[in-house]
Each structure stands twice: as C-alpha cells, then as structure tokens.
Design a protein around this motif. Structure first.
Motif, PDB file in Angstrom:
ATOM      1  N   ARG A  37       0.854  -1.076   0.009  1.00 31.03           N
ATOM      2  CA  ARG A  37      -0.095  -0.050  -0.103  1.00 31.03           C
ATOM      3  C   ARG A  37       0.997   1.479   0.054  1.00 31.03           C
ATOM      4  NH1 ARG A  37      -4.977  -0.696   0.005  1.00 31.03           N
ATOM      5  NH2 ARG A  37      -6.194  -2.474   1.086  1.00 31.03           N
ATOM      6  N   ALA A  38       0.714   2.146  -0.960  1.00 26.60           N
ATOM      7  CA  ALA A  38       1.365   3.291  -0.867  1.00 26.60           C
ATOM      8  C   ALA A  38       1.060   4.305   0.344  1.00 26.60           C
ATOM      9  CB  ALA A  38       1.013   4.201  -2.235  1.00 26.60           C
ATOM     10  N   PRO A  39       1.961   4.756   0.928  1.00 27.29           N
ATOM     11  CA  PRO A  39       1.619   5.830   1.971  1.00 27.29           C
ATOM     12  C   PRO A  39       0.602   6.763   1.739  1.00 27.29           C
ATOM     13  CG  PRO A  39       3.724   6.217   1.221  1.00 27.29           C
ATOM     14  CD  PRO A  39       3.271   5.017   0.634  1.00 27.29           C
ATOM     15  N   LEU A  40      -0.496   7.214   2.529  1.00 26.16           N
ATOM     16  CA  LEU A  40      -1.449   8.113   2.165  1.00 26.16           C
ATOM     17  C   LEU A  40      -0.612   9.367   1.690  1.00 26.16           C
ATOM     18  CD1 LEU A  40      -3.932   7.514   4.676  1.00 26.16           C
ATOM     19  CD2 LEU A  40      -3.799   6.967   2.411  1.00 26.16           C
ATOM     20  N   SER A  41      -1.188  10.039   0.664  1.00 21.96           N
ATOM     21  CA  SER A  41      -0.429  11.158   0.371  1.00 21.96           C
ATOM     22  C   SER A  41      -1.062  12.437   1.264  1.00 21.96           C
ATOM     23  CB  SER A  41      -0.980  11.757  -0.993  1.00 21.96           C
ATOM     24  OG  SER A  41      -2.556  11.867  -1.051  1.00 21.96           O
ATOM     25  N   TRP A  42      -0.233  13.349   1.258  1.00 15.12           N
ATOM     26  CA  TRP A  42      -0.576  14.549   2.341  1.00 15.12           C
ATOM     27  C   TRP A  42      -1.892  15.324   2.026  1.00 15.12           C
ATOM     28  CZ3 TRP A  42       1.253  15.318   6.522  1.00 15.12           C
ATOM     29  CH2 TRP A  42       2.599  14.894   7.073  1.00 15.12           C
ATOM     30  N   SER A  43      -2.191  15.531   0.648  1.00 15.09           N
ATOM     31  CA  SER A  43      -3.386  16.118   0.490  1.00 15.09           C
ATOM     32  C   SER A  43      -4.756  15.115   1.025  1.00 15.09           C
ATOM     33  CB  SER A  43      -3.522  16.314  -1.158  1.00 15.09           C
ATOM     34  OG  SER A  43      -3.277  15.029  -1.883  1.00 15.09           O
ATOM     35  N   MET A  44      -4.547  13.794   0.952  1.00  9.60           N
ATOM     36  CA  MET A  44      -5.307  12.933   1.354  1.00  9.60           C
ATOM     37  C   MET A  44      -5.532  13.133   2.939  1.00  9.60           C
ATOM     38  SD  MET A  44      -6.686   9.494  -0.163  1.00  9.60           S
ATOM     39  CE  MET A  44      -7.113   8.231   0.488  1.00  9.60           C
ATOM     40  N   ARG A  45      -4.478  13.124   3.691  1.00 11.21           N
ATOM     41  CA  ARG A  45      -4.522  13.163   5.039  1.00 11.21           C
ATOM     42  C   ARG A  45      -4.761  14.442   5.414  1.00 11.21           C
ATOM     43  NH1 ARG A  45       1.459  11.159   6.933  1.00 11.21           N
ATOM     44  NH2 ARG A  45       1.761   9.609   5.377  1.00 11.21           N
ATOM     45  N   PHE A 290     -12.893  18.543   0.784  1.00 13.08           N
ATOM     46  CA  PHE A 290     -13.500  17.316  -0.247  1.00 13.08           C
ATOM     47  C   PHE A 290     -12.528  17.589  -1.744  1.00 13.08           C
ATOM     48  CE2 PHE A 290     -17.674  17.887   1.763  1.00 13.08           C
ATOM     49  CZ  PHE A 290     -17.762  16.413   2.272  1.00 13.08           C
ATOM     50  N   TYR A 291     -12.265  18.789  -2.172  1.00 12.12           N
ATOM     51  CA  TYR A 291     -11.509  18.849  -3.481  1.00 12.12           C
ATOM     52  C   TYR A 291     -10.094  18.029  -3.112  1.00 12.12           C
ATOM     53  CZ  TYR A 291     -14.139  21.686  -6.423  1.00 12.12           C
ATOM     54  OH  TYR A 291     -15.071  22.197  -7.324  1.00 12.12           O
ATOM     55  N   LEU A 292      -9.409  17.952  -2.043  1.00 11.28           N
ATOM     56  CA  LEU A 292      -8.120  17.502  -2.089  1.00 11.28           C
ATOM     57  C   LEU A 292      -8.345  16.071  -1.691  1.00 11.28           C
ATOM     58  CD1 LEU A 292      -6.290  19.638   1.066  1.00 11.28           C
ATOM     59  CD2 LEU A 292      -5.639  19.468  -1.398  1.00 11.28           C
ATOM     60  N   LEU A 293      -9.493  15.587  -1.176  1.00 11.97           N
ATOM     61  CA  LEU A 293      -9.678  14.341  -0.899  1.00 11.97           C
ATOM     62  C   LEU A 293      -9.948  13.397  -2.384  1.00 11.97           C
ATOM     63  CD1 LEU A 293      -9.988  12.133   1.215  1.00 11.97           C
ATOM     64  CD2 LEU A 293     -12.444  12.479   1.260  1.00 11.97           C
ATOM     65  N   GLY A 294     -10.794  14.124  -3.225  1.00  7.66           N
ATOM     66  CA  GLY A 294     -10.996  13.715  -4.482  1.00  7.66           C
ATOM     67  C   GLY A 294     -10.073  13.615  -5.589  1.00  7.66           C
TER      68      GLY A 294
END
Lengths: 307, 266, 347
Positions: A37-45, A290-294
């Motif tokens: 699993r790729a580490p979660l990106s910063w925008s996702m976090r 929401f945008y970051l997550l998307g």
C-alpha cells in the motif's frame, strides 16, 4: 490416477521459471507487481483530517455550543471577535461561533446525504444502463440528458422556488442534480468492462447478469466513482451555501453558512468583516477538503497518474 | 576487433524506486554486435533484453539507472554522451523498429508525410524530393501501390503493412549503420511474420546493415540470425553463432528454452 | 486414449455476420460444421480474421450466431434464454487467452474457485473449501495460493487458476481460447502438459483455438484449418501436418518458423494479405492470393472434398475436379481410429 499424483508431477515442473514464491531473481521481481500500500498522500491526510474535524464539530454542536446559536441578543450586535465571543456577534447579537458550529450540521449534513443518494441512485441506474445497453440504456440515458440540459444551480433555484424551502427539499434537489453525473460515469465504467474476459468468466461460473454487473464489475469501478463523489460533494456544498445566500434554501434564521454570509454582507462595506468572513471560511475549508480528498483519490485509483 | 560495431561491456543497471531503493535488473551484460551481421538477443519476460536495447538508444525508462559498464558504438561510450550528441546518433546512425508499428506512428499524419519528414530531418532537401524518397522506400519494402499507400494514415494500414512502413523508415529513410528491431513480428500472423523477417534479412544483406533483433521467439532466430545472445533474468547466459547455439547449446537455460520452443523434453 | 463416438459438441452450418456501414454484411463465420467427440482435442487453427474465436464464442453464446445450429451433449443451445444459459455453462467451460484479464483483480483465488461451486453445484461452504483445495492441487498450485490475488501470481499461475475455475463445475467440454499465447515459452509447455493431464484424468473434450502450429501439433487429435470464416481443411492432426493439402494450409505450415538449425522449408507463398470479409463473393476465399488459382476457383465456393477417409480439404484444384463432394459435417464427425494423438505429457 489420483489428483495428488498429478500435483506431484506438475509441481515438479513448475519450480523452474514461473513462481514468484521461489527466491526471485531481481529481473523477475520487477515484472511481478507487489502488493504494497502506498503511504497516504498529504492531500489525502489533510482532506480527511479537516472533514473529520467538521464532523466532530457538527456532532458537538448537538450537545454543546458556547451560546445558543438560535437566540439573538446573547451579546450586543456587531461585536468584533473578543475573548467572550471568539468570532464576534452578528447584527442581532447572536454568537457567530455557535452559529457556525450549528451550521456544520446543515451544510455537512445536506451535502453528505444528498451526495449519498445521488451516488447510490445514479450508480445503480448507470450500471444497469451500461451493462444491459440497448433499449434500457437509451431510455435511462435520454431521461437523464433532459435534466442535464439545465445548469445545476439554476435548476436548484427553480425547483426550490417551486417546491418551497426545507432541508428535505434541498437534499432531494441536490441529489437530483448529482444523479446524471454518477450515472454517466458508472455507465461508462461498466460499458468499458462489460466485455472483459473476467466479466464473461463470471457469467460462465453461474452468475446472473445482475450479479456480474453489481458484484464483479461495479466494485472494480469504485475508485473513479469515489474520487468523483468527493469532488461532487464540494460542488454540492457550494450550491447549498449559494441557495442559502440567495435566501432560497432554508428559513433565513437558520444558522446555515450561506445565509449567514448573506446576513452579514452589509457589514462588509461598513467594516464588520467577521460577519461574512468566518462562515465563508467554513465553506472554503469544507469544499477545499473535499477537493483535496477527491484529487488524492483519483490519483490513487488512476494507474496512469500513480507514481 | 575491428569488425565490432557495438559492444555492451559489463553493463549493469537497476530500477530506482520512489523511495530511492535500487532493484538491480541487469547484471554485467556483455555482448558485441559484429558489422554486417544480424544478431539476436533472445530472452523471456524479465530477461532484460528490451531494457538493454533501449539503453543503446538512450530511451530507457526514467527510473532505470546504470550502475556500471559502458556501451561502445564506433569507439564512443553512448552512456556518457549528452542529449544533443545522442540525438545526432539516434535515427541517423542507430534506428529502431518497435513491436507495434501502428502505435509508433503519428496517427494524424499520412505514412508518406512521416517518412518524408524523417528524410528531411536527416538529409534535408525539398518536400517533393523527400516524398519521392518515401514512396521509393515503401516500394522497396514491397508495399503494393506505394503512391496511394503513402497518402494513407497509419490506421488504414494492416499490422503487417505498418511494420513494413516502419522498416522502410528505420532502414531505408534513416539509412543507419545499426538497426535495432524490438520484437518486430510479435502479434503478426505467421504468414506475415515470415515475410517481414525475409524482408529484414534481405535489407540487411543488400544494404550492409548491422541488425540487432530483440525477440522471445527462437523459431524466428534460427532462420534469420547469424549470432545469438541468450539472456535470462538480467544476465547473458550464452553467446555464440546461431549454428552453435542451436546445434550445441552449452548453458542449461539455452537448452531448456530450445526444448520449450520445440515442445520436446529438455 | 481412444475417444468415443459420442459427440459432445456439434455445430451445423454455423454462421455469424455483422451489419456494417452501408447495409453490408461482414461475414465472420460462414457455414462451419464441427463435431467434437468425448475426450478428444479438436484444434481450430487460423490466423487473425479466420473466425476461429467467433466459433468458440458462438458455442458459449457470448456471441449470438446468425444462423445454423449448435448442439451440446445432444441438446440444441440456440434457444436457451439468458437464465438457462447457466445450464450450458455446467457442460461447457472456457479457458481464456489472457489469464490476467480473465480474473477479477479484486478476488482471491479462493473466491474465484468458490463461485462456480456455489452457483453451479450449490455446495456448502465446507464442501467448497475441500473442493477448492483439491482443485488447486490438480492444477499444481500450493494451497497457500488460495489467499492470493491475481496480481500476486505469475502469468503461468494465473492461467492455472483459470484452468481450475473452468474444471470446477465438472464440465465435459472445455474451450481453450489460445490458452498459452500470452505466456512465455518455458511456461507454455507446463500449461499444455497440465491440460493434457487433466484431459486424461477428467475425460474432457477440448475445443482448442490456436494460431500456434507447434502447440496444435503437440496437443490436437484432429485439426480444422479456418480461413476467412470457413474451414478449408480438416482431418487427423498427423494427416494434416504430414500431408497438408489446401494451399492455405500449406502456406501456413511452411511459414511457421521452427527453432532448429538448418531446417529447409519449401515455401508456398500467398500473394498479398487476407481479403475483405465484407460481402464476400461465392468463390474460394483464397482467390487473388493463391498461386494455384484456376478460373474455376472464382465460380463457386468449393466444398470440403475427401483427401482420404478422414482427411478433407476444400480445394478441387489440388484434389482434381473428378472427386465427389462430400458433406463437410460427415467428414468431420468421423474420427481417426489410429494414433490417438498427444495425450501423455511430453515435456
């Protein structure tokens, strides 16, 4: 001959070139994709953290706010941010922080429920249209195209004006606006996979056609759909606030962020910036999250954009 | 040896992951391409054959790094050349034929335009003269009605015809010293495949071309190649003349590959 | 192994056309008769555009035939509705060309194998678990691989899973659609070996679709060579490979490269490329490409003519005009009684 006998002789051959379980040569290692699993990106976090924070605030507002968000005159009107009223008070002397906290329930709640309805209904219709094609597809697609002819906000305004304000109406209108997008997306996804060998194989092991569509094909389209859901949520949040701002959505007294901005807009000219600024910031934070997550989700699910 | 056109010497390389870790994929690869000969580099998936070929042209994936060795072409190490010097060699001195010719061509220009464009880039001259050269090249690779075909777009070509056009471009328009063919017949039907291979051999003989054929198919190699390099898991396991490789293979992997190609017991 | 006379799969005058622009018809399959007997391997050989895959897909009703009839175990399957197709898939299964694309990336090997056991055989969980273990055993995968996802397996292992899935519900016909063409050569032999073992063990009849003559020679009892939608030659594998009769078969065989030194091939060359399948005239499909062409070839599409008892080819020029035409279906349903072909593992 018994099955184990076959196993022995075949397994003997197998150890030669074809097993990633055997100590792999480095060249082979590259060819075999690894499940890491790729580490979660910063925008996702960041996106996730902000949304969790909004949810927490919305829940907290049910049991506690600094002041009653609905009652006027807890302080004097137009008080700037201070130790007592952290974000100031509005024209009627209501505490803005309390109102923003309570507003999270409306803006976040409407967004989440509307998006969920749109996602579920749109995806089901899209999957049916995409998998079965033919007449079913034509009927569903044409119906939806009619609604798509209107721009989202305009449509929402017209309908809300017609059916009247209320949380439930807004939710229904917002999900209605979203359905065509989910439908088109899931239809395209399913169509592109419908004739894939694994779909045919699924049919051949005894699945009914609806099982192939919903159990085999749809889960493999989850990535793009989720990514779109998140971006769509940002849009829904904005339109919800816009309706509030235009005074179309809810009772103008409701602590909804859009209507709070509207209520404070006269203050912008006279220097009472906090009236509109803080609700605006709340909207910005939520849509941004929401945008970051998307964006992070579509990166994660689109192999071409994956690093 | 003076008749060696290109030599790969102790070439090792690795893929660099996003976190900087290196995964070695090529180990001390050594082989030479003799002038005028057709040399096959044979191997299965993950053998490193394509990676080696791409490195010769300097078009290896960005994540691939050389860890040691050199690739000498006419006495110069290709791996140390700058982008400009490499570009000068690419096309004019070394050119390449890819597996999927239709995908390798630009879909919005006609086949004739593309050949003519490459000709003008390499040799200059007027547009009309270049188009005449393009049509002539198409004729020489036995494309029927070359004048009409030159006005068609890549998608109007069958796989076999597109590969002919690609070979016309790489071998006749560019007129390179070294032609690298990366699985040129994979995905083509056998009747077409054998014609393409005959064309390659014929061009090699008549134009004095040195060719390097990257392939997984030993059948194609037996009929067309002079020398063979067998690769497995990033290493060269055996090199020799085609006759020696097929009649007296030394390495166990070569023997296994031969047996597997013929579907006989090793 | 001797095959029985029981026909498990038969097509008669099978035809598939597609409507294309201008109201014209693209003829993908044009009057194909095949008969597959219990326990035998019938290979359909051809290049791209020959219609061999379309025949296979028609048999599974993945493609709707335009005309003709298909019988599986004596029952016509042409009228089966979408729900009753499940009963067809208990008898006929398929191994796909691309093992990666034929496995759902989100399902473990266990889930893949449980599906047919649950849906076709209505097995209980504990039974399924036992049977899944036996299946991976049979295809030579360690039991630990049951918990793996497709991308954690090599190409050959994925194809083994595809084979295990196909035999899970105990069909008696398996359609093998180029099962080794996307695999490395060293793996190809192992997979063919496995298929031959399973055939002997489970008494399976194989319809083997392939363009790889080396592979066909290795596994097939009988061969049908297809070109532009029709069968041009058919017979026992040894006969067709030893005495190819139709010009197309000869061209195909003489073009196939062999990984041996000093093999001299007598090439029979066809002119140009495959002609258009759109509204083909009633003539030999090879007209315009054939070095042996006679004026009579353009007049009528030649039927299959007997070369000898079980071997026939659709070329009156090679076989002489005086020979009597025999119905193709009859020629095909008779089977070689001699050498049973390749059934034992040779690799």
């Amino acid at each position: 001959m018994s099955a184990p006998h076959i196993l022995e002789s075949v397994a003997g051959h197998d150890a030669t070139a074809d097993t990633p379980t055997a100590p792999p040569s480095p060249a082979v290692q590259v060819a075999v994709p690894t499940r890491r699993r790729a580490p979660l990106s910063w925008s996702m976090r960041i996106g996730l953290a902000v949304l969790v924070f909004y949810c927490a605030v919305a829940l907290l507002s049910l049991v506690w706010t600094p002041f009653d968000p609905l009652s006027p005159g807890v302080g004097e009107g137009y008080m700037p941010p201070s130790r007592e009223f952290l974000l100031g008070t509005d024209r009627l002397g209501s505490d803005i922080l309390s109102r923003i906290m309570a507003g999270a329930r409306y803006d976040l709640g409407i967004t989440l429920v509307a998006v969920t309805i749109a996602l579920v209904v749109g995806t089901i219709l899209g999957t049916i249209a995409g998998y079965y094609g033919g007449t079913v597809d034509i009927v569903i697609s044409r119906c939806v195209e009619v609604f798509q002819a209107f721009p989202g906000l305009l449509f929402a305004m017209l309908v809300v004006k017609a059916v009247g304000p209320g949380v439930l109406n807004i939710i229904l209108v917002m999900s209605f606006i979203g359905i065509p997008d989910y439908l088109r997306l899931s239809r395209a996804e399913i169509r592109s996979r419908r004739n894939w060998p694994y779909a045919e194989a699924a049919r051949m092991v005894g699945n009914r056609s609806w099982q192939v569509a919903f159990r085999h094909l749809l889960p493999n389209s989850a990535g793009p759909l989720l990514a779109f859901t998140s971006i769509n949520a940002a849009f829904v949040a904005l339109v919800t606030a816009s309706l509030g701002f235009l005074g179309l959505g809810l009772d103008p007294n409701t602590p909804e962020w859009g209507s709070m901005i509207a209520r404070g807009q006269d203050g912008v000219m006279t220097g009472e910036w906090w009236l509109s600024f803080f609700p605006g910031l709340a909207i910005l934070g939520m849509t941004g999250a929401f945008y970051l997550l998307g964006d992070a989700l579509s990166d994660l699910t689109d192999p071409r954009r994956r690093r | 040896m003076s008749d060696v056109l290109l030599s790969v010497e102790n070439f090792s390389g690795a893929f660099r992951a996003a976190d900087g870790r290196l995964t070695p994929v090529l180990h001390d690869v050594n082989f030479a391409l003799r002038t005028g000969a057709i040399t096959a580099v044979v191997g299965e998936t993950g053998s490193g054959k394509s990676l080696t070929a791409l490195s010769i042209l300097g078009i290896q994936p960005a994540t691939f790094v050389r860890t040691s060795g050199r690739i000498l072409f006419e006495g110069r190490d290709l791996l140390t050349l700058g982008a400009t010097a490499l570009r000068a060699i690419r096309g004019r001195r070394i050119s390449m034929v890819f597996q999927d010719a239709r995908a390798a061509m630009n879909p919005v220009f006609t086949v004739g335009q593309q050949l003519a464009e490459v000709f003008r880039l390499q040799h200059g001259g007027s547009r009309d003269a270049a188009m005449a050269k393009a049509i002539d090249a198409l004729r020489r690779v036995s494309i029927p009605e070359p004048e009409r075909r030159a006005r068609q777009y890549p998608h109007e070509f069958s796989g076999g015809m597109a590969q002919r056009a690609m070979i016309a471009m790489a071998a006749l328009i560019c007129r390179p010293t070294l032609l690298i063919l990366d699985e040129p017949t994979t995905g083509l039907d056998v009747t077409i495949q054998s014609e393409i291979m005959e064309l390659i051999v014929e061009l090699g003989r008549s134009a004095g071309l040195t060719a390097c054929l990257i392939t997984h198919d030993l059948g194609v190699v037996a009929e067309t190649c002079d020398a063979v390099v067998v690769m497995n898991a990033g290493r060269v396991v055996e090199t020799g003349t085609a006759e020696a490789i097929f009649t007296a293979p030394q390495h166990a992997y070569t023997r296994k590959l031969l047996a597997a190609s013929l579907l006989v017991p090793a | 192994m001797r095959a029985s006379d029981y026909v498990v799969l038969r097509t008669q005058a099978l035809r598939k056309t597609y409507r294309v622009a201008g109201g014209r018809n693209l003829v993908a399959v044009d009057g194909v008769d095949i008969a597959l007997h219990a326990g035998e391997t019938l290979a359909i050989v051809g290049e791209s555009g020959s219609g061999k895959s379309t025949v296979a897909r028609c048999v599974l009703r993945l493609v709707e035939p335009t005309g003709g009839d298909i019988e599986v175990n004596g029952r016509s399957i042409m009228q089966l509705g979408s729900v009753s197709l499940a009963s067809l898939y208990r008898e006929v299964q398929m191994v796909f060309q691309d093992p990666t694309a034929s496995l759902n990336p989100r399902m473990t090997v266990r889930q893949v194998l449980h599906e047919p056991l649950r849906l076709h055989l209505a097995m209980e969980r504990s039974q399924r678990e036992k049977r899944a273990l036996a299946l991976v055993d049979m295809v030579g995968l360690p039991a630990a691989h049951l918990d793996r996802y497709p991308h954690e397996l090599s190409g050959g292992q994925r194809q083994r899973v595809g084979i295990a899935r196909a035999i899970a519900a105990e069909p008696n016909v398996v359609i093998l659609d180029e099962p080794t063409s996307s695999l490395d050569v060293s793996v190809r032999g192992q997979i063919l070996d496995l298929l031959l073992r399973l055939q002997a063990e489970l008494k399976l009849a194989y319809l083997f679709i392939s363009h790889d003559l080396q592979v066909v020679r290795h596994v097939a009892d009988r061969v049908a060579v297809m070109y532009l939608g029709g069968i041009v030659e058919t017979g026992p594998a040894e006969a067709v490979f030893a005495r190819p009769t139709h010009p197309y078969t000869r061209a195909l065989l003489s073009a196939a490269p062999v990984a041996q030194w000093g093999v001299k091939r007598v090439r029979l060359r066809l002119i140009g490329e495959i002609s258009s399948p759109i509204d083909p005239p009633d003539a030999c499909r090879l007209v315009g490409r054939c070095p042996l062409e006679q004026p009579s070839c353009s007049r009528k599409r030649p039927p299959l003519l007997a070369v000898d008892a079980e071997h026939s080819a659709a070329c009156p020029v090679v076989l002489g005009h005086e020979r009597e035409a025999i119905p193709g279906a009859e020629a095909l349903s008779r089977r070689s009684g001699g050498e049973g072909g390749a059934t034992g593992a040779r690799l």
